[in-house]
Design a protein around this motif. Structure first.
Motif, mmCIF file in Angstrom:
data_model
loop_
_atom_site.group_PDB
_atom_site.id
_atom_site.type_symbol
_atom_site.label_atom_id
_atom_site.label_comp_id
_atom_site.label_asym_id
_atom_site.label_seq_id
_atom_site.Cartn_x
_atom_site.Cartn_y
_atom_site.Cartn_z
ATOM 1 N N SER A 198 0.869 -1.175 0.000
ATOM 2 C CA SER A 198 0.000 0.000 0.000
ATOM 3 C C SER A 198 0.901 1.219 0.000
ATOM 4 O O SER A 198 2.088 1.107 0.287
ATOM 5 N N ALA A 226 -5.015 5.199 -6.769
ATOM 6 C CA ALA A 226 -5.215 3.790 -6.417
ATOM 7 C C ALA A 226 -5.477 2.973 -7.685
ATOM 8 O O ALA A 226 -4.935 1.877 -7.860
ATOM 9 N N SER A 281 -3.708 -0.144 -2.500
ATOM 10 C CA SER A 281 -4.464 0.875 -1.769
ATOM 11 C C SER A 281 -3.592 2.072 -1.416
ATOM 12 O O SER A 281 -2.383 1.953 -1.218
ATOM 13 N N ILE A 304 -8.695 5.480 3.332
ATOM 14 C CA ILE A 304 -8.074 4.522 2.425
ATOM 15 C C ILE A 304 -8.827 4.487 1.090
ATOM 16 O O ILE A 304 -10.053 4.434 1.065
ATOM 17 N N GLU A 332 -9.205 2.380 -2.437
ATOM 18 C CA GLU A 332 -8.899 1.072 -3.028
ATOM 19 C C GLU A 332 -9.022 1.129 -4.549
ATOM 20 O O GLU A 332 -9.898 1.816 -5.073
#
Ligand code: G3P
Length: 515
Positions: A420, A438, A444, A485, A487
């Motif tokens: 990530s 992303a 992520s 976050i 994704e």
């Protein structure tokens, strides 16, 4: 009497490329209590030249400090609680001044400036192997317009006042940290001529292993060692502020170049931790611990931090992209496509894709992983259908694609792909940008809810310095940082196709500038 008890406070001066800021943090909670920001003007005297007035840089910092202190009253903050001030700064930018008069001998040459292209070509031609890789084993960097040594060399060769001051032993060189510290600690009346090791590692003159100015490098670039500042750790009391609104407060840990400060602010203290900061440019730093790792894939090796004179030196691999936020500014100021930087998000969201438009903003040549000084920007894939929303979206995608190139290089150098990406910096408030990032990376993207990590890192380094000790920092606290976050939401096929076309567009920028 009327004050609230926030505990000890630490200030951070963040002197970036596009603006100066002063921020006040409570050291117990890492809470941001107050701040003030002012844009700093760049001038472009010729194509490829980028300069700032060193006096404006200094006065903008003082002004931010004054305004923040002013706001303390309303916020019931007691300025007497400020125990230390850290500095973090745009790196590589080169300032020369006269130590007798205190006056700058020239405008600051900003890191983005490419006037030294032919200087770079000459140095490359002078190497036995005819390669810009010649000095990498010593300083971790390729010979490039980006770094201070060639800018300083250009000033000595081309500006009479600088040449003369060097001959008369009146010339001092420094990056922006040095210039600020020298002035704030007394200027011509005994100011300290120092720099921190992270800034020093961006000059091409610092030996990464000995951690001091390297005689061979200084000779190679014809830089007299007498003009160079003393190299210090990033967290120690350098001296007291005697000038400016906060006189009396110790300056400690003036710390770190801004990109290194963000690494500290994001608590990336373990080997393998990495962060990407989105400002004028984009800078992805990967902590390699106490090991100097030389890149095979176009990344830089740099000092990440040394948090105290007797603390170990920690290194990083860095992927640097020159133009990201600066491309948004360019849409605003040069093309007038938007009237504020934040408007780009709504404009780009008006379309579902960039409709085949790719924008490679190689305004200062291309940095990592290409290091091509002769590249220039392109917008390609235009049709009658293209409108400004597509160009806005292509601009955001350019930020993301450039980051993807850094990440690919980083993964190749390190062997273990990042799972990530931790991000921060002004542009990360743009949610569309974060989603595109992303999508383009396929991993992520993790954004702290408090995005001022650069200033936070500077404040931490200042607050933890020996003799100040109002801030304790633990790598484990990282898990407690609140984040958003993003994704990835596109399939691999679409991602690869899009990226392959970007790469093709990049090829179109190469070898455009000829002498
Ligand atoms: O190397 C240049 C870098 O330090 C500039 O950072 O945030 O001012 O774009 P920023």
């Amino acid at each position: 009497g009327d004050y609230k008890d926030f505990g000890p406070l630490v200030g951070a001066i963040d002197q970036g490329t596009s603006s100066s800021r002063f921020l006040l943090f409570a050291s117990k909670t890492a809470e941001l209590l107050a701040f003030h920001q002012i844009e700093v003007e760049s001038v472009y005297p010729k194509e490829g030249w980028v300069e700032q007035d060193p006096k404006e840089i200094l006065s903008s910092v003082y002004h931010c400090m004054e305004q923040t202190l002013h706001s303390c009253k309303d916020l019931k903050i007691n300025p007497a609680d400020i125990k230390a001030v850290g500095i973090t700064n745009q790196r590589e930018t080169t300032v020369v001044w006269d130590k007798v008069t205190g006056e700058p001998l020239h405008n600051a040459i900003i890191w983005l400036d490419t006037r030294t292209k032919s200087t770079v070509d000459q140095f490359e031609a002078n190497t036995p192997e005819k390669t810009r890789e010649h000095v990498r084993a010593l300083c971790g960097l390729p010979i490039n317009t980006y770094f201070s040594a060639v800018k300083l060399k250009w000033l000595i060769d081309n500006v009479e006042a600088v040449k003369k001051a060097v001959e008369e032993d009146r010339c001092l060189f420094g990056t922006v940290d040095s210039w600020l510290i020298w002035n704030m600690t007394g200027g011509k009346k005994g100011g300290l001529h120092i720099t921190d090791i992270t800034n020093a590692s961006r000059t091409m003159l610092l030996n990464l292993k000995t951690q001091s100015w390297d005689p061979y490098l200084c000779k190679f670039f014809s830089i007299p060692m007498s003009v160079l500042p003393t190299v210090k750790s990033s967290s120690e009391i350098y001296g007291k502020l005697v000038d400016g609104p906060l006189s009396g407060v110790p300056i400690s840990g003036f710390c770190l170049g801004d990109q290194q400060a963000a690494l500290v602010g994001q608590l990336c203290f373990n080997q393998g931790d990495a962060k990407n900061t989105y400002g004028t440019g984009c800078f992805l730093l990967y902590n390699t611990g106490q090991e100097v790792v030389l890149s095979q894939n176009g990344l830089l090796t740099t000092v990440a931090y040394k948090l105290g004179p007797d603390q170990p030196t920690v290194y990083a691999l860095e992927g640097s992209v020159a133009i990201t936020g600066a491309a948004v500014k360019w849409l605003r100021d040069n093309l007038n496509l938007i009237s504020s930087a934040s408007e780009i998000e709504t404009l780009a969201a008006k379309v579902e894709s960039s409709a085949g438009v790719y924008f490679v903003p190689a305004f200062s040549g291309l940095y990592a992983p290409y290091w091509q000084t002769d590249a220039r920007g392109v917008i390609i894939g235009l049709t009658q259908f293209t409108n400004k929303a597509h160009i806005a979206r292509a601009t955001l995608e350019a930020v993301c694609f450039q980051t993807r190139e850094l990440l690919d290089a980083m993964n190749m150098d390190c062997g273990i792909p990042l799972a990530s990406l931790q991000v921060d910096g002004g542009m990360t408030v743009n949610n569309l940008l974060m989603q595109l990032q992303a999508d383009i990376l396929g991993i992520s993207v993790v954004r702290p809810t408090m995005p001022e990590t650069t200033a936070l890192g500077a404040a931490m380094a200042a607050g933890m310095a020996k003799g100040v000790e109002v801030w304790t920092v633990h790598a484990e606290d990282k898990s407690q940082i609140n984040t958003d976050i993003f994704e990835p939401a596109v399939d691999t096929h679409a991602r690869d196709h899009h990226y392959a076309r970007w790469k093709k567009a990049v090829q179109r920028t190469m070898k455009w500038e000829v002498d």
